[in-house]
Design a protein around this motif. Structure first.
Motif, PDB file in Angstrom:
ATOM      1  N   HIS A   7     -42.432   0.058 -38.214  1.00  0.00           N
ATOM      2  CA  HIS A   7     -42.107   1.244 -39.001  1.00  0.00           C
ATOM      3  C   HIS A   7     -42.589   0.991 -40.431  1.00  0.00           C
ATOM      4  O   HIS A   7     -42.314  -0.057 -40.999  1.00  0.00           O
ATOM      5  CB  HIS A   7     -40.595   1.496 -38.977  1.00  0.00           C
ATOM      6  CG  HIS A   7     -40.224   2.859 -39.442  1.00  0.00           C
ATOM      7  ND1 HIS A   7     -40.183   3.191 -40.771  1.00  0.00           N
ATOM      8  CD2 HIS A   7     -39.902   3.968 -38.752  1.00  0.00           C
ATOM      9  CE1 HIS A   7     -39.824   4.457 -40.887  1.00  0.00           C
ATOM     10  NE2 HIS A   7     -39.657   4.951 -39.674  1.00  0.00           N
ATOM     11  N   HIS A  58     -43.231   5.770 -35.814  1.00  0.00           N
ATOM     12  CA  HIS A  58     -43.105   6.659 -36.977  1.00  0.00           C
ATOM     13  C   HIS A  58     -43.851   7.952 -36.693  1.00  0.00           C
ATOM     14  O   HIS A  58     -44.888   7.935 -36.038  1.00  0.00           O
ATOM     15  CB  HIS A  58     -43.665   5.968 -38.221  1.00  0.00           C
ATOM     16  CG  HIS A  58     -43.362   6.682 -39.485  1.00  0.00           C
ATOM     17  ND1 HIS A  58     -44.286   7.453 -40.121  1.00  0.00           N
ATOM     18  CD2 HIS A  58     -42.232   6.749 -40.225  1.00  0.00           C
ATOM     19  CE1 HIS A  58     -43.740   7.961 -41.223  1.00  0.00           C
ATOM     20  NE2 HIS A  58     -42.502   7.551 -41.300  1.00  0.00           N
ATOM     21  N   HIS A  59     -43.361   9.044 -37.206  1.00  0.00           N
ATOM     22  CA  HIS A  59     -43.972  10.350 -36.900  1.00  0.00           C
ATOM     23  C   HIS A  59     -45.345  10.527 -37.531  1.00  0.00           C
ATOM     24  O   HIS A  59     -46.105  11.404 -37.127  1.00  0.00           O
ATOM     25  CB  HIS A  59     -43.041  11.486 -37.334  1.00  0.00           C
ATOM     26  CG  HIS A  59     -42.815  11.537 -38.814  1.00  0.00           C
ATOM     27  ND1 HIS A  59     -43.663  12.171 -39.667  1.00  0.00           N
ATOM     28  CD2 HIS A  59     -41.831  11.016 -39.574  1.00  0.00           C
ATOM     29  CE1 HIS A  59     -43.224  12.050 -40.901  1.00  0.00           C
ATOM     30  NE2 HIS A  59     -42.104  11.343 -40.869  1.00  0.00           N
ATOM     31  N   SER A  60     -45.707   9.711 -38.513  1.00  0.00           N
ATOM     32  CA  SER A  60     -47.023   9.844 -39.148  1.00  0.00           C
ATOM     33  C   SER A  60     -48.130   9.136 -38.387  1.00  0.00           C
ATOM     34  O   SER A  60     -49.297   9.313 -38.709  1.00  0.00           O
ATOM     35  CB  SER A  60     -46.983   9.294 -40.576  1.00  0.00           C
ATOM     36  OG  SER A  60     -46.228  10.132 -41.400  1.00  0.00           O
ATOM     37  N   TYR A  61     -47.791   8.327 -37.411  1.00  0.00           N
ATOM     38  CA  TYR A  61     -48.818   7.625 -36.670  1.00  0.00           C
ATOM     39  C   TYR A  61     -49.578   8.597 -35.779  1.00  0.00           C
ATOM     40  O   TYR A  61     -49.006   9.283 -34.953  1.00  0.00           O
ATOM     41  CB  TYR A  61     -48.218   6.517 -35.804  1.00  0.00           C
ATOM     42  CG  TYR A  61     -47.663   5.344 -36.597  1.00  0.00           C
ATOM     43  CD1 TYR A  61     -48.099   5.084 -37.879  1.00  0.00           C
ATOM     44  CD2 TYR A  61     -46.728   4.514 -36.040  1.00  0.00           C
ATOM     45  CE1 TYR A  61     -47.598   4.023 -38.595  1.00  0.00           C
ATOM     46  CE2 TYR A  61     -46.227   3.434 -36.754  1.00  0.00           C
ATOM     47  CZ  TYR A  61     -46.662   3.201 -38.028  1.00  0.00           C
ATOM     48  OH  TYR A  61     -46.177   2.150 -38.732  1.00  0.00           O
ATOM     49  N   SER A  62     -50.865   8.638 -35.991  1.00  0.00           N
ATOM     50  CA  SER A  62     -51.743   9.485 -35.184  1.00  0.00           C
ATOM     51  C   SER A  62     -53.121   8.834 -35.157  1.00  0.00           C
ATOM     52  O   SER A  62     -53.382   7.875 -35.885  1.00  0.00           O
ATOM     53  CB  SER A  62     -51.838  10.892 -35.785  1.00  0.00           C
ATOM     54  OG  SER A  62     -52.486  10.836 -37.046  1.00  0.00           O
TER      55      SER A  62
END
Length: 104
Positions: free
Chosen positions: A56, A65-69
């Motif tokens: 994280h 984490h929600h920003s991982y793309s």
């Protein structure tokens, strides 16, 4: 009936695009970032350090984490390969995205 002048609309678009890019450059050079940039920067930093097993980026725990793309992962690889800071990479990618958006 009014006739269109050739190139008027294209000329206006070019002026608009140049104005938008100029404002983006000024905003980027001032470095007045909002809270989102720091969160994305932390995600880019974490993925540049550990691309295949990230932790994280804000908390000391093993959680996604929600920003991982894939997009943020790609920016992190730019950081890793070119030795840029996450903020520099995000700024350059933002300008490249704006140029692509305005030209295509």
């Amino acid at each position: 009936m009014a006739t269109r002048l050739p190139g008027v609309y294209e000329g206006r678009y070019v002026l608009l695009a140049v104005g938008v890019l100029a404002l983006l450059i000024v905003h980027t050079s001032n470095q007045q970032w909002s809270t989102d940039v720091w969160e994305h920067s932390a995600a880019v930093r974490e993925l540049s350090l550990r691309p295949f097993a990230p932790r994280h980026p804000l908390l000391a725990m093993d959680a996604p984490h929600h920003s991982y793309s894939l997009y943020i992962w790609s920016v992190a690889q730019v950081v890793r390969w070119l030795g840029l800071t996450p903020i520099q990479a995000l700024s350059l990618i933002a300008m490249a995205n704006a140029i692509l958006l305005l030209t295509f």
